[in-house]
Structure formats: C-alpha cells, structure tokens
Design a protein around this motif. Structure first.
Motif, PDB file in Angstrom:
ATOM      1  N   ILE A 415       0.870  -1.184   0.000  1.00  0.00           N
ATOM      2  CA  ILE A 415       0.000   0.000   0.000  1.00  0.00           C
ATOM      3  C   ILE A 415       0.902   1.228   0.000  1.00  0.00           C
ATOM      4  O   ILE A 415       1.741   1.380   0.893  1.00  0.00           O
ATOM      5  CB  ILE A 415      -0.908   0.035   1.265  1.00  0.00           C
ATOM      6  CG1 ILE A 415      -1.663  -1.278   1.438  1.00  0.00           C
ATOM      7  CG2 ILE A 415      -1.865   1.236   1.227  1.00  0.00           C
ATOM      8  CD1 ILE A 415      -2.779  -1.528   0.482  1.00  0.00           C
ATOM      9  N   ASN A 416       0.748   2.049  -1.042  1.00  0.00           N
ATOM     10  CA  ASN A 416       1.578   3.262  -1.162  1.00  0.00           C
ATOM     11  C   ASN A 416       3.078   2.973  -1.296  1.00  0.00           C
ATOM     12  O   ASN A 416       3.908   3.571  -0.622  1.00  0.00           O
ATOM     13  CB  ASN A 416       1.345   4.198   0.037  1.00  0.00           C
ATOM     14  CG  ASN A 416       0.047   4.956  -0.129  1.00  0.00           C
ATOM     15  OD1 ASN A 416      -0.386   5.199  -1.260  1.00  0.00           O
ATOM     16  ND2 ASN A 416      -0.575   5.306   0.978  1.00  0.00           N
ATOM     17  N   LYS A 418       5.056   3.783  -3.665  1.00  0.00           N
ATOM     18  CA  LYS A 418       5.841   4.900  -4.198  1.00  0.00           C
ATOM     19  C   LYS A 418       6.079   5.974  -3.130  1.00  0.00           C
ATOM     20  O   LYS A 418       7.011   6.756  -3.236  1.00  0.00           O
ATOM     21  CB  LYS A 418       5.121   5.541  -5.392  1.00  0.00           C
ATOM     22  CG  LYS A 418       4.762   4.587  -6.510  1.00  0.00           C
ATOM     23  CD  LYS A 418       5.964   4.172  -7.341  1.00  0.00           C
ATOM     24  CE  LYS A 418       5.573   3.037  -8.274  1.00  0.00           C
ATOM     25  NZ  LYS A 418       6.695   2.392  -8.945  1.00  0.00           N
ATOM     26  N   LYS A 419       5.195   5.997  -2.118  1.00  0.00           N
ATOM     27  CA  LYS A 419       5.299   7.093  -1.152  1.00  0.00           C
ATOM     28  C   LYS A 419       6.064   6.703   0.108  1.00  0.00           C
ATOM     29  O   LYS A 419       6.623   7.553   0.785  1.00  0.00           O
ATOM     30  CB  LYS A 419       3.902   7.580  -0.764  1.00  0.00           C
ATOM     31  CG  LYS A 419       3.202   8.300  -1.919  1.00  0.00           C
ATOM     32  CD  LYS A 419       1.854   8.848  -1.508  1.00  0.00           C
ATOM     33  CE  LYS A 419       1.064   9.287  -2.741  1.00  0.00           C
ATOM     34  NZ  LYS A 419      -0.381   9.201  -2.532  1.00  0.00           N
ATOM     35  N   ARG A 446       2.819  -2.123  -9.252  1.00  0.00           N
ATOM     36  CA  ARG A 446       2.150  -1.094 -10.057  1.00  0.00           C
ATOM     37  C   ARG A 446       1.658   0.043  -9.155  1.00  0.00           C
ATOM     38  O   ARG A 446       1.301  -0.184  -8.007  1.00  0.00           O
ATOM     39  CB  ARG A 446       0.951  -1.697 -10.796  1.00  0.00           C
ATOM     40  CG  ARG A 446       1.348  -2.666 -11.896  1.00  0.00           C
ATOM     41  CD  ARG A 446       0.110  -3.262 -12.530  1.00  0.00           C
ATOM     42  NE  ARG A 446      -0.664  -4.064 -11.564  1.00  0.00           N
ATOM     43  CZ  ARG A 446      -1.917  -4.451 -11.773  1.00  0.00           C
ATOM     44  NH1 ARG A 446      -2.548  -4.133 -12.879  1.00  0.00           N
ATOM     45  NH2 ARG A 446      -2.545  -5.172 -10.853  1.00  0.00           N
ATOM     46  N   ASP A 447       1.642   1.218  -9.740  1.00  0.00           N
ATOM     47  CA  ASP A 447       1.225   2.397  -8.989  1.00  0.00           C
ATOM     48  C   ASP A 447      -0.299   2.557  -9.122  1.00  0.00           C
ATOM     49  O   ASP A 447      -0.782   3.411  -9.853  1.00  0.00           O
ATOM     50  CB  ASP A 447       1.969   3.635  -9.548  1.00  0.00           C
ATOM     51  CG  ASP A 447       1.805   4.841  -8.643  1.00  0.00           C
ATOM     52  OD1 ASP A 447       1.318   4.664  -7.500  1.00  0.00           O
ATOM     53  OD2 ASP A 447       2.155   5.941  -9.088  1.00  0.00           O
ATOM     54  N   GLN A 448      -1.036   1.693  -8.444  1.00  0.00           N
ATOM     55  CA  GLN A 448      -2.502   1.702  -8.541  1.00  0.00           C
ATOM     56  C   GLN A 448      -3.081   1.661  -7.139  1.00  0.00           C
ATOM     57  O   GLN A 448      -2.415   1.273  -6.187  1.00  0.00           O
ATOM     58  CB  GLN A 448      -2.978   0.464  -9.325  1.00  0.00           C
ATOM     59  CG  GLN A 448      -2.460   0.369 -10.749  1.00  0.00           C
ATOM     60  CD  GLN A 448      -3.213   1.270 -11.719  1.00  0.00           C
ATOM     61  OE1 GLN A 448      -4.120   1.994 -11.325  1.00  0.00           O
ATOM     62  NE2 GLN A 448      -2.798   1.243 -12.976  1.00  0.00           N
ATOM     63  N   ARG A 449      -4.371   2.008  -7.023  1.00  0.00           N
ATOM     64  CA  ARG A 449      -4.986   1.995  -5.688  1.00  0.00           C
ATOM     65  C   ARG A 449      -5.202   0.565  -5.218  1.00  0.00           C
ATOM     66  O   ARG A 449      -5.343  -0.377  -6.020  1.00  0.00           O
ATOM     67  CB  ARG A 449      -6.284   2.797  -5.682  1.00  0.00           C
ATOM     68  CG  ARG A 449      -7.332   2.246  -6.598  1.00  0.00           C
ATOM     69  CD  ARG A 449      -8.517   3.195  -6.791  1.00  0.00           C
ATOM     70  NE  ARG A 449      -9.385   2.609  -7.787  1.00  0.00           N
ATOM     71  CZ  ARG A 449     -10.219   1.583  -7.550  1.00  0.00           C
ATOM     72  NH1 ARG A 449     -10.304   1.051  -6.353  1.00  0.00           N
ATOM     73  NH2 ARG A 449     -10.960   1.090  -8.523  1.00  0.00           N
ATOM     74  N   ALA A 450      -5.239   0.398  -3.877  1.00  0.00           N
ATOM     75  CA  ALA A 450      -5.272  -0.931  -3.258  1.00  0.00           C
ATOM     76  C   ALA A 450      -6.456  -1.772  -3.744  1.00  0.00           C
ATOM     77  O   ALA A 450      -6.310  -2.956  -4.028  1.00  0.00           O
ATOM     78  CB  ALA A 450      -5.312  -0.795  -1.738  1.00  0.00           C
ATOM     79  N   GLY A 451      -7.641  -1.142  -3.859  1.00  0.00           N
ATOM     80  CA  GLY A 451      -8.841  -1.897  -4.265  1.00  0.00           C
ATOM     81  C   GLY A 451      -8.657  -2.579  -5.606  1.00  0.00           C
ATOM     82  O   GLY A 451      -9.024  -3.743  -5.787  1.00  0.00           O
ATOM     83  N   LEU A 452      -8.041  -1.852  -6.551  1.00  0.00           N
ATOM     84  CA  LEU A 452      -7.808  -2.429  -7.867  1.00  0.00           C
ATOM     85  C   LEU A 452      -6.812  -3.588  -7.777  1.00  0.00           C
ATOM     86  O   LEU A 452      -7.000  -4.634  -8.392  1.00  0.00           O
ATOM     87  CB  LEU A 452      -7.286  -1.341  -8.809  1.00  0.00           C
ATOM     88  CG  LEU A 452      -7.096  -1.764 -10.267  1.00  0.00           C
ATOM     89  CD1 LEU A 452      -7.501  -0.643 -11.210  1.00  0.00           C
ATOM     90  CD2 LEU A 452      -5.659  -2.198 -10.541  1.00  0.00           C
ATOM     91  N   SER A 469       1.562  -2.528   4.614  1.00  0.00           N
ATOM     92  CA  SER A 469       1.139  -1.123   4.672  1.00  0.00           C
ATOM     93  C   SER A 469       1.865  -0.422   5.822  1.00  0.00           C
ATOM     94  O   SER A 469       2.366  -1.074   6.742  1.00  0.00           O
ATOM     95  CB  SER A 469      -0.372  -1.043   4.912  1.00  0.00           C
ATOM     96  OG  SER A 469      -0.684  -1.575   6.193  1.00  0.00           O
TER      97      SER A 469
END
Lengths: 507, 507
Positions: A415-416, A418-419, A446-452, A469
C-alpha cells in the motif's frame, strides 16, 4: 518427435484415409504429403521398429510433451477445445498382453496420482477407443457442470463409464395390460415424436421412433438401415456405428434418400412393413401396445405388439442402441445409474497390435522367432487441465487455483509503495526472503490503488495474499488472506515467513 | 503463441509473398490459409496492438520457447539444419529508438552471458537482417570448423561480422606499370576464368569476370544487369541484391537470356561495349592492363584500362560486390581480416517500425497522440545450441558435454552389479545420496561387461564417471574419472560425495 509427420506412415496404418478432416494435411515445397500430428502412434512405432530388436529391450515406455493439432470443425471454449494444444503423450511396448496390462495399471495409478496432486475432483471411467483404437481404454474426467462429456456412475459399486460407452441391458416386456388391436390412425401434419404424442395423447415412452441411417455397403439394393428406439430415448451414435451393417462413422440418410428408398417421409416412418433391415433397441423391444409411423405419409399405427406383428418386420435384430439414462440399472449389477458432466483431461489405451501389426514392428522373442510387439498409449491434455482446473475452482471474484498449479504461491501487495520507503524496503526484503524459501511470489509494484490491486489478484487467483502497509508496519504486522478466506488476519512480522511456508507446504 | 498462424497477418506485413518457399503454407478444413510459423513477429505485433494501449505500458518484452518450421530446400546435418526446430524467441516494444537500443544492449549482454554459461566459444558479429528486416542486427556464432557461416574478424580491434555483411573498401588503382595497348585475342573454347588465365598465361587477379543477373524491373527493354568482379574474388549475393536495380532475391540470368539480350555466350561476356547497365566492384575497378571477355564468342580483350576505355562502357557504377577475404583491410581500420567458420546459434535485431507500421500497432504517447511502436526481436536456436556444443566439444570417444548442458552430471557404473550384493547396495546408496545433493546421476544397471559400459558413457559424454567395484570397496575406495582425464583416480568412500559436489560446483 516431429510435429510434422510424413503421410507414408499414416498410409501404412491406414489412418491417412480413416482419420477424417480433423487431420491437418500439408504439402511441402517439394509437393510431398505430411500432416500436423494430432497423436503420435505411427511415429513412435516407426522409431521402435527401427531401434528395438530384442524382447530383452522390452517393456519400454517413451513419452514427450508436445504441441498437437486437431482441425476441429468448431473450436470453442478457449483452450478447452482449441485446435492447437499441448499434450503429454506416452507409448509403451511389450512382448505380452500381461506385460501391457501391468504397465497399463501402473499408468492408471500414476494418472490418478497426478490428478490427485493437481487437486482436481476427477473420475477414471471406461471409455470408447475412438480413432486411436485398441481393446480397452479409460478416460480421466474432471467433474464440472460445463463439461462436454456425460459420465454414467453406479449409485452403488464402482462402475463409471463415458455415456458413449455404457451398455444398457435387455429389459423384460411389461405384459400387464392385454394386447390392444393394431389400428392405423390418420395423423395429418404430425411429424415429430412430440407432435404425435400430443395428438394421440400418449407419452413418449409409448412410442417407437425410427431413425434411418446409411449401411456400410452403399452398393446394395437398399443402402439404408432403420434404428428403432423408445420415443424418450436418445440414440448412442458410438454404439450404433459399431453394429454390423451400419456405416462407420454413422451417417444419417437425407430426406430425399428416405423418400426414394422407403416411399414415405421421415415423419411417418415405422418398423412394420419397412423395406430395409431393422435394428431395435432392447428398450424399444420391451414395448407393448405402442405407437409408431405407418410408412404412409400422415398415418401412424397404435396398439402395436412386436410378437403378434412380427411378420410385418423385415430382418429385425435386438441390439443396444441408446444412451444410458439416470435410473437405468448399472451395467455391473450394483444399483442404478447417475449422470454427471465431465471434462476429459486424460485417456489411456490398451492398443494391442493395431499399429505394430500394420507397421510390422516386431522383435526377436526368447524362442528366436520374430513376434509382433504389443502396445499401449497414454495421454494427458496439458492445456485442458488448466482450463478444467478453473472450471472446477472459481467464484464470482475469479480463479481459485489449486496450489499445485497456481502460477504463483503468494501475491505481495504494497500500500503506497511509491510514497513509503518503509513499505518499499519491507516488500523488497520479503520478496527476497520468500523466494529464498522456494516460494513463488508475485510482487505487484504497479502504482494503482489498493482496491484495484486486490481485485486483480482475486481474479488471477493466487492462493495466498499478503499486504504490506505503513499502518501494519507500525504494529509490526503483515496482513494475510487466503484466496477463499472471508476475513484477512494480522500476522506478526517475525512469524510471517514461517506462517506462509507452513500454509503452502500443508497444501 | 500458436505454431499455426493465419495468412491474413502475413499478408498485412507483406511477408506472405516475400518469404518464399521456406514458409510452409497450409489450408485448413474450411480452405482458409495458414502457415507453420518460421518466426513470430506478426503474431506478437497483432497481440500487442490489441492489448497495449499506452506509452505507460512500454517498454515490454515477451518471450516463448516453441517449435518453428522452415521448409529448407535441403535439410541437413541432423538437428543443425532440420526443418523443425526449437527456438527461444523474444520481442520487445518501445516508444523510442533510444529505449529499443537500451533493451537491445541488455539482450546482447544477456545472450553473451547465456553462451558463456553454456561453456561455448562464441563471437557476436554484425549481421545481415535478411527476411526478418530492420536496421541493425548481431548474430551469435559458435566457432567450429564444420560451421556453415564464414565470419570476418579484424586481426587487431574488435571488428567481427558475417562475411555476408562485411563491407570492402575502394582500393587505389595500382599504376606502376605503363598502360598496355587494348588488344582483342582469339580464345577458342576458353570459357572459365581458369581456362582463360591458363591460355593467356596470366593470374586470376589480372582478369575482370562478368556475371549477368536479372534487374528488378523485368518489363524494361533490357532486363539484365552485369556484375564485374576481379577474377579471384567471389560474389557476395547478399550485398548484390541490396543494390539499386538488382532483383531481390538475386537471380542469375539463364544462358539463353544472355545470348538473346547480349548477343554472345556467357564465357565471352565482358564490360566493354556491353548492352546492359554495369556494376563494378571496387577491387575490379582498381585493375589496370587486365583481361576480360570481348562480347564476341571465342574472343577476349587484353590490356584493358578503365579510364582510357571508359567510353566503351554503358552506365558503369563502382560498388561493393564481393566477399571479403583474409588479408583485406578491416572495415574498422584496425588491422587485416581473418576468416573463421561459425554456427549461428543466436540472432538479435533492431526491427524499428517494420512490423508495427505494417500492422498499425500504436500506443497513445505522453503527448496524447497515437505513435507507432518501435520493436526489437531476439532469438536463440535451442536445438542448434546442442548440436553446436557437440561440434565444438568432442574427441574420438564421443561427446564432451559442457557441464551446464550435460544431460547428466555423473555416470554411476557398477562392476558385477548382478553378482555382488555389496556393489548393488553401495550403488543404490550413492545414487540416492548424489541426487539428494542435487546432482543428476545416470546409474547404468545394464547387465553388460565393464568395457562396453565405459565406452557407452564416453560416447554419451557424461562429464564425470564413478565406478563401484568389489575390489574398490575392499579398500573403501571409489574410482573417479573426468571425461577428459587420461587416468582414473581412487577416492576414499568417505570423501566421494564432497569430492563430486566440489568438482561439479567448480564447473
């Protein structure tokens, strides 16, 4: 073995003509004929007749995993019935039938072990030998609603066979009601069994239906044969085409051929006074006081009784013609038949000497004399196993892979990524640690949201999922969820590697 | 990817017509056209144009290991040039030329690593792009006397190229001797360069030979073109067919076409007064006082000098036409050329947009505009690598496998297995122990004499051999011999497992 095979070998076995349009025939730049191998009995028999000389070298069993091609008239269901597919095929060679049977049993057990280890619910069933030929064979079916094959099981006992093969037994005539008089009734515009039953107000079980097929001798005066079944029963084409006098493969007569030879339209054909040989299914022969076509357009008989009206029937024979149905007595005498759908993923054959005789593959026996080799062959549809596993194991979210064939053991989802440097460092360390323990990890960076990400991994069907996370790391915890679990659970970071290894080894 | 590919894709790339008879063309049961894939640029480009939509998804590199088919006119040398063979092929997709070049370099390095790890002596060389096409390419050649390709190396510096590709430079005219007079000489029945040289008592280096090929426009008045080479030089067909005006693929004119168009037989053709365009190789153009055919049957010129006699030449062009030879200056300016034989085992290409342009494979760029994808492709001939490894590593006894591709690490050979329980028990224990250490063991349990077993295993080429005998066991010793060792050595039983593991890990 080569995928492109010379026509000469297929001509020796006579399958060049017999195999039909599923055999993809090819000409090379020199106009020589070849085919793309749908199976490899000819090629391996040719190799063996050149290389194996003595009984001392037998038994021997060769295998390969290779691409086959069968020019299906209607390829469908993705890789389930694709024209090009991957097969594991093996061929065994023996001096005696007993040696073949021994290896056949070993292969039967091995195939059972393989499908068990793949985590599939399957059954081995007696099967027709089809275009491969031989004396005995078993298919291995993965049970699934979407299966193209129907399998007959006994409710008690161990009987299991492809419906194509399962025999039905002669039935006692039911003589409870007294014989009715034979009566010819006008049935204008009533052609199908359904229409005739409705018109006469009887059930399909009280009708004999007559199908007209071609004989195996088109040169005869009358090149047709009649097949008679009880109205509610279905023709078993595999059984029919093996009967004496019937064309193999089975071919229905056209409407014009029927009218020309038999003098009336198909909708009014019946066994009495019919001008061609007649094969009557056992169950149809058990009928009394039944209806059938009168061989006159727009007329049917009622109150037919075979024995009394037998003189009106040309060359009748009682045979097994129909598909077995649920409730039929089991052929092994134990209980009744149940039907399930199956996907054929394996098939083993006792070939006997079909190919070795045709290709003259022999060895020097212990007695110093040449003897023809005895053969078996054994195939697993590798591509189809994958599709069958999915057909048997899925839910609304996607695939649920049996762990033995899952492309990856674990999905590692940050989760996150890249950040958070901490999430990134932990993921990379876990990726390395898990791989060092021999586990296969799909790290989704991949830089995508967790739900996806979650949805994608449920769709892909990875058996185990861990989520890294910042919030979890604050508590020194990793989130774990099995593909079929309803709830995720928190696992202490110090225990996660052992936890996962235990999970995956246990499966 | 499928081995059987639809013709439509090959028609889109225009290779359906260009590829020639090596493409095995097939019709299915519905008379639709297909081919057995000799390579997969079209199929992967079709997949990518359907699946890849955005520059964000690039670069990406797909690979497979698969059977290919090329309908070679003369298959030969076993699996070295079989029509059916196994290939590892990869295809990369990029938004820019720079990204392609970066991946190309990664693949170049990776291929070098692979062939190094396979233990092969190889060279990467500049190569012609042939029927695959593109801007730049390198072949990977295993060096072996039996190789079908000739490779040009510079004696100093790093230049290496397939002789097909290696360019030759213009040469200075040698003007030492004064110009002779042009003279026409009767040369009855002297047709070949060899005959003419002998008759005139000159060397092949003093003759210009003239070859007649077809132009790329057969509709022209004169559909032929002359290629002029120094008598001792060989035509490089790959270079010739790329020249403007020359038919591609190169096609020689027939004798009758030559006589009809040019008015004399091939043996007397020469550049002066010839009635077709003329391409002169740089080295031929450096000749002075040379001989050539006089375009009149049975006559040759001597004392020809280009500049003086130029008015007699129609449309001359100075070009690079010949195969580079040993001693030629290296194209990179460092030293001279040496020639070695090589077996091509890998080939990588910067395809550019040849296929993506033809099949309209594009992505949405960062600027929001559609842009055509840039491609590379990369192949290893898996089957041929095996053959090449053998060609490079053998002796009179048989194969000497590089350890990384040896089918087995160790041959385990018992003496009197059937008679000695101790030998049998020791062998079975060692077989298990060695396999538990991850080593691959070929345990030869055939009931044959030791000499035959030894010879078979040298032929097979297993890198390491151990022999278990009663005599050795009495001294608690196992005999060890490496495939290339001249003498066997005794190893204490307690040390044999570690000894073998060290040997095999070291390699």
């Amino acid at each position: 073995m080569p995928s492109i095979q010379p026509a000469e070998l297929w001509q020796e076995s006579e399958r060049w003509n017999q195999y039909g349009p599923e055999l993809l025939r090819i000409q090379d730049r020199h106009d020589r004929e070849f085919c793309y191998g749908p199976t490899h009995e000819e090629v391996i028999t040719d190799l063996v007749r050149r290389e194996i000389r003595s009984y001392k070298q037998l038994p021997i069993n060769f295998y390969q995993i290779q691409t086959k091609f069968r020019d299906e008239i209607r390829p469908r269901f993705g890789v389930m019935r694709a024209r090009e597919f991957s097969m594991k095929d093996a061929y065994s060679f023996h001096t005696t039938k007993e040696s073949l049977e021994e290896t056949y049993q070993v292969m039967y057990d091995t195939y059972s072990n393989i499908f068990n280890r793949l985590g599939l619910e399957f059954r081995a069933v007696e099967a027709d030998t089809g275009s491969i030929g031989g004396n005995a064979s078993h298919e291995f079916h993965v049970l699934a609603e979407s299966g193209e094959d129907a399998i007959a099981f006994s409710s008690h006992g161990s009987y299991a066979a492809n419906v194509e093969l399962a025999p039905t037994s002669p039935t006692e005539q039911c003589n409870e009601s007294p014989a009715q008089a034979l009566e010819k009734i006008a049935t204008p515009n009533q052609h199908s069994i359904e229409e005739v039953c409705k018109f006469l107000n009887i059930s399909a079980q009280q009708v004999a239906k007559t199908l007209i097929v071609k004989s195996d001798n088109p040169e005869e005066d009358n090149p047709l044969i009649a097949l008679v079944l009880r109205g509610d029963h279905e023709l078993n084409a595999v059984k029919a085409q093996k009967l004496e006098g019937v064309a193999n493969p089975l071919e229905f007569a056209s409407e014009s051929e029927i009218e020309k030879s038999l003098g009336c339209k198909i909708g009014s054909i019946g066994p009495l006074q019919l001008k061609c040989p007649i094969l009557i299914d056992h169950a149809a022969l058990a009928l009394t006081n039944f209806a059938c076509g009168a061989n006159q357009d727009g007329f049917h008989y009622q109150g037919v009784n075979w024995k009394r009206d037998a003189s009106k029937i040309k060359e009748p024979r009682s045979v097994d013609l129909r598909k077995i149905v649920e409730g039929d007595p089991s052929p092994d005498g134990n209980g009744t038949i149940q039907i399930k759908r199956g996907i054929e993923v394996g098939h083993i054959f006792q070939l006997g000497d079909k190919y070795s005789q045709a290709l003259k593959a022999s060895v020097l026996g212990a007695d110093g004399k040449e003897q023809i080799i005895t053969m078996g062959c054994y195939g697993i549809g590798v591509t189809r196993v994958v599709a069958a596993a999915i057909e048997q194991n899925f839910d609304e979210q996607g695939i649920i892979w049996p762990s033995s064939i899952a492309p990856f053991d674990i999905s590692l989802i940050p989760i996150n990524l890249k950040k958070s440097d901490q999430v990134k460092a932990t993921c990379e360390q876990m990726y390395t640690d898990l791989q060092n323990r021999g586990l296969e990890v799909l790290f989704d960076d991949r830089d995508q949201r967790a739900g996806l990400l979650f949805a994608d991994h449920e769709l892909i069907g990875t058996p185990h999922r861990i989520v890294v996370s910042e919030r979890g790391l604050e508590n020194s915890e990793i989130e774990y969820k099995g593909r079929q679990d309803t709830e995720a659970q928190k696992i202490p970071m110090t225990k996660i590697l052992d936890f996962l290894q235990n999970k995956i080894t246990r499966n």
